[in-house]
Motif scaffolding. Structure first.
Motif: not given
Length: 437
Positions: A404-428
């Motif tokens: 649960d904590e991991a998902r919250a951190e990764l969701a925050r990373a998605v919001r801050l990431c500006g590169n579409e490709r890297e954002r897709a990896v985080l969402e995966g």
């Protein structure tokens, strides 16, 4: 040099009926030398860049009509120098600069093409001109963005449109940065010269930093659809090679070159067929560029040979070498990488260095040993606006079973990431955690 250019360009005109490709090819190869030589002759960096652009504009009209000159670079230099003479003549027929320039040129009223091909280049003088150009483009009085734009323009030979595309900003923004940079240099009365040995040591860091910034943006784009901008990263490598040739006894120059070569060696395996990022543990190491690895290791050995210990770039190159020689992630010497990051943190403290050290610690000693380092960075808010910190923290929490904590951190990373490709990896990664939960 002129002969090889002529041979290379003779074939290009057959497939380029407008001749613009030949002009672009010569400009990319010789622009730094031409601007540098004009700056030396006129004593005015901003004027030299304008004169070089005028010569380029004339070539775009003349070469498609009359053919590529026997010495294309000499042609451009001659046109630029004659433009300078015309300007000085308009100001004063007795201007001392006009007399000096006219004597150097041997002006006889001939049009470009009648003897303009025969301008001789002094290799030693050319090297000094290009080196001086690098130091001026990266002068500390300029902002970081201006240094990058000016270096790509006058040393790299890129057009404003190409720089804008590489930096993902409007062309007008690039043009404004370059204009302001030239005005700032003029107001500061920065001379066109290679700095003294003492001054060079102090200012070399700015030059290295600009090349590093260009490469960093190319190797992992901060925004946009592409993970890697190969043209930008490649230009940084070229600039580093030029600098290593011009100052061969400076260890950190070779350290930077080694870092760029060893990092770029992994480019072929960093993206999949559709451009999606491939993480280090999943990369096919057989696709890594072995020639680039050899060049990088040779540059690193040179840095060690001419210096008394590695600097910040050399230490990063040593870390990259650990990855380059390892058969797999599991067989990587992570303990050595941890030690190298500790040395780097002592030499050049940075929250990004500490974050990378945490990743190495997690690989060498497990995620529980690395999490306190990352938590300390989170508490300090040093990387509050970077997606890297929550991305790493999410990965560590995931490995520790705290989904649960991991998902919250990764969701925050998605919001801050500006590169579409890297954002897709985080969402995966978030999707995988959700599915496994």
């Amino acid at each position: 040099m002129a002969g090889s250019h002529r041979a290379a360009l003779s074939g290009s005109t057959s497939t380029d009926p407008t001749g613009r490709g030949a002009v672009a090819a010569v400009w990319r190869i010789e622009s730094a030398r031409i601007v540098g030589a004009l700056a030396r002759y006129t004593g005015d960096f901003a004027l030299a860049e304008d004169l070089a652009q005028e010569a380029l504009a004339k070539a775009l009209v003349t070469w498609p009509r009359d053919g590529v000159p026997r010495n294309p670079a000499g042609w451009l230099l001659t046109v630029g120098r004659r433009r300078a003479i015309d300007g000085f003549r308009r100001r004063s027929a007795l201007d001392e600069k006009y007399a000096v320039l006219a004597r150097d040129l041997g002006e006889d009223g001939a049009a470009p093409g009648d003897g303009a091909d025969d301008v001789l280049w002094d290799p030693d003088q050319i090297d000094d001109d290009v080196l001086a150009l690098m130091f001026i483009s990266c002068h500390p009085v300029l902002s970081r963005e201006a240094r990058v734009a000016l270096t790509l323009r006058v040393v790299g030979g890129l057009t404003s449109d190409e720089i804008a595309k590489a930096c993902l900003v409007p062309t007008a923004t690039v043009q404004a940065r370059i204009t302001r940079a030239k005005k700032t240099l003029g107001a500061a009365e920065v001379p066109f010269e290679v700095p003294t040995a003492e001054e060079r040591t102090a200012r070399l860091g700015s030059v290295l930093n600009v090349i590093y910034l260009i490469f960093t943006e190319g190797s992992t784009a901060s925004s946009g659809d592409d993970l890697i901008r190969f043209d930008l990263a490649g230009e940084a490598q070229r600039l580093a090679r030029v600098l290593a040739r011009l100052v061969p006894d400076t260890p950190e120059v070779h350290g930077l070159l080694a870092l760029l070569e060893l990092t770029a060696a992994r480019f072929p395996a960093r993206t999949g067929p559709d451009g999606e990022p491939v993480l280090l543990e999943h990369q096919d190491r057989r696709r890594w560029d072995r020639a680039a690895i050899r060049r990088g290791r040779a540059a690193l050995a040179r840095a060690e040979q001419v210096g008394r210990g590695l600097g910040a770039y050399g230490l990063q190159a040593a870390i990259a070498e650990c990855h380059a020689v390892a058969p797999s992630v599991e067989e990587t010497n992570w303990e050595r990488i941890v030690l190298l990051y500790e040395a780097l943190g002592s030499l050049a403290p940075s929250p990004v260095v500490d974050l990378n050290r945490a990743v190495a610690v997690s690989m060498a000693r497990g995620p529980a040993a690395a999490l306190p380092i990352v938590d300390g960075l989170a508490d300090s808010e040093a990387l509050a606006n970077s997606y890297l910190l929550p991305s790493v923290r999410g990965e560590l929490l995931s490995r520790l079973g705290r989904a649960d904590e991991a998902r919250a951190e990764l969701a925050r990373a998605v919001r801050l990431c500006g590169n579409e490709r890297e954002r897709a990896v985080l969402e995966g990664k978030i999707a995988d955690l959700t599915a496994s939960g």
